[in-house]
Design a protein around this motif. Sequence first.
Motif, short mmCIF file in Angstrom:
data_model
loop_
_atom_site.label_atom_id
_atom_site.label_comp_id
_atom_site.label_asym_id
_atom_site.label_seq_id
_atom_site.Cartn_x
_atom_site.Cartn_y
_atom_site.Cartn_z
N TRP A 1 0.84 -1.20 0.00
CA TRP A 1 0.00 0.00 0.00
C TRP A 1 0.88 1.26 0.00
O TRP A 1 0.62 2.20 -0.75
N ASP A 2 1.91 1.25 0.83
CA ASP A 2 2.81 2.40 0.89
C ASP A 2 3.58 2.58 -0.41
O ASP A 2 3.76 3.71 -0.90
N LEU A 3 4.04 1.48 -0.99
CA LEU A 3 4.78 1.56 -2.25
C LEU A 3 3.89 2.08 -3.38
O LEU A 3 4.33 2.88 -4.21
N GLN A 4 2.65 1.64 -3.40
CA GLN A 4 1.73 2.10 -4.44
C GLN A 4 1.43 3.59 -4.27
O GLN A 4 1.37 4.35 -5.25
N ALA A 5 1.26 4.02 -3.03
CA ALA A 5 0.95 5.42 -2.77
C ALA A 5 2.13 6.32 -3.12
O ALA A 5 1.97 7.35 -3.79
N MET A 6 3.33 5.93 -2.70
CA MET A 6 4.50 6.80 -2.92
C MET A 6 4.88 6.88 -4.38
O MET A 6 5.47 7.88 -4.83
N SER A 7 4.54 5.85 -5.17
CA SER A 7 4.95 5.80 -6.58
C SER A 7 3.88 6.30 -7.54
O SER A 7 4.11 6.32 -8.75
N GLY A 8 2.72 6.64 -7.03
CA GLY A 8 1.64 7.07 -7.91
C GLY A 8 1.07 5.95 -8.75
O GLY A 8 0.64 6.17 -9.88
#
Length: 343
Positions: free
Chosen positions: A76-83
């Motif tokens: 979830w964090d990786l998806q959020a930070m990478s757009g």
Amino acid sequence: MEVWASTPERMSPAEIGAFARRVEAMGFTGLQVPDAIHDGLLLAAMALHATTRLKVCTGVLVAFPRSPMTVAVAAWDLQAMSGGRFELGLGTQIEQNVVERYSAKWESPLGQMREYIESLRAIFASFQTGVPLHYEGKHYRFTRLQPFFNPGPIEHPGIPILMGAVGPKMTELAGALADGMITHPTNTPPRYIQEVCKARLQSGAEKAGGSLQAFRLMLGTLAATGVDAAAVDQAREKQRQLLGFLYSTPAYWPSLELFGWQEKGEQLRQLTREKRWHEMAAIIDDAMLDAFVPHATYDGLADCMLRRYQGLAARVTLPAPDNPAEDPLLANAVRAMTRAHAD
């Protein structure tokens, strides 16, 4: 087709950012990061942070030693930070590694993987919508997520989940449940993809009442390329050595069986038992190498890959050159292959 770069397994988190920028500049669609010597989620984070366009997929994250909740939070964090540029590739590994290397449970890998993906999606739904988390299975149970621990909705909540699969039942499960599948390098001959892999994926999708229309099939190809014929021959010999090692493992023999080469696997396994490592490459003859490893100089690589794989899969992987001075040559091939995909 989409062309994804593979990452050397010994590449560290300190090195991956520069490598990711390099393959992004070469025009690759994405980067597949391993989960072997270094942590796959950490490598993904560093690669995404260093780039602006490149997609990143774990290929593949060893699932069972990690709780689905911890993986869900990281994804979830990786998806959020990478757009929205992250894809989650998951795999079971083999029983000996799961039990003896990770000290984790190996009970029913097919059932565990099914519940793992189902629970991930239940957790993602709770993150995005706030619906109470309630998933109960035989292997995983998630019934508690206080608002304090819920990271909340993100702009791109649809995190693709890809499975690494080799055997028939796991491949069927990928077709039934996952958003895509990453093939093992030993299972990438076009004949195997068409006659075995895609047939199993289709069977799984039909049993689940779905289709493969949007399915992401990523081929973990072992290509041999270089600036001239001598460089290609040298790269082929490296792949010959790798295949000799890989095919000593019975789990990777299905493609050998298709071609009538199972005795080669048995010979390789016996050599490992006798620790005769230096003799293994000789078992992989040129006919086997041609079947499993596409080879061409950089200027012929795009045509070679398109002839083999266009229409079979929308994604293939390629390694970056050992010598960065050759990057423009591979970049030309990558552009030609991605243009063919766009057309």
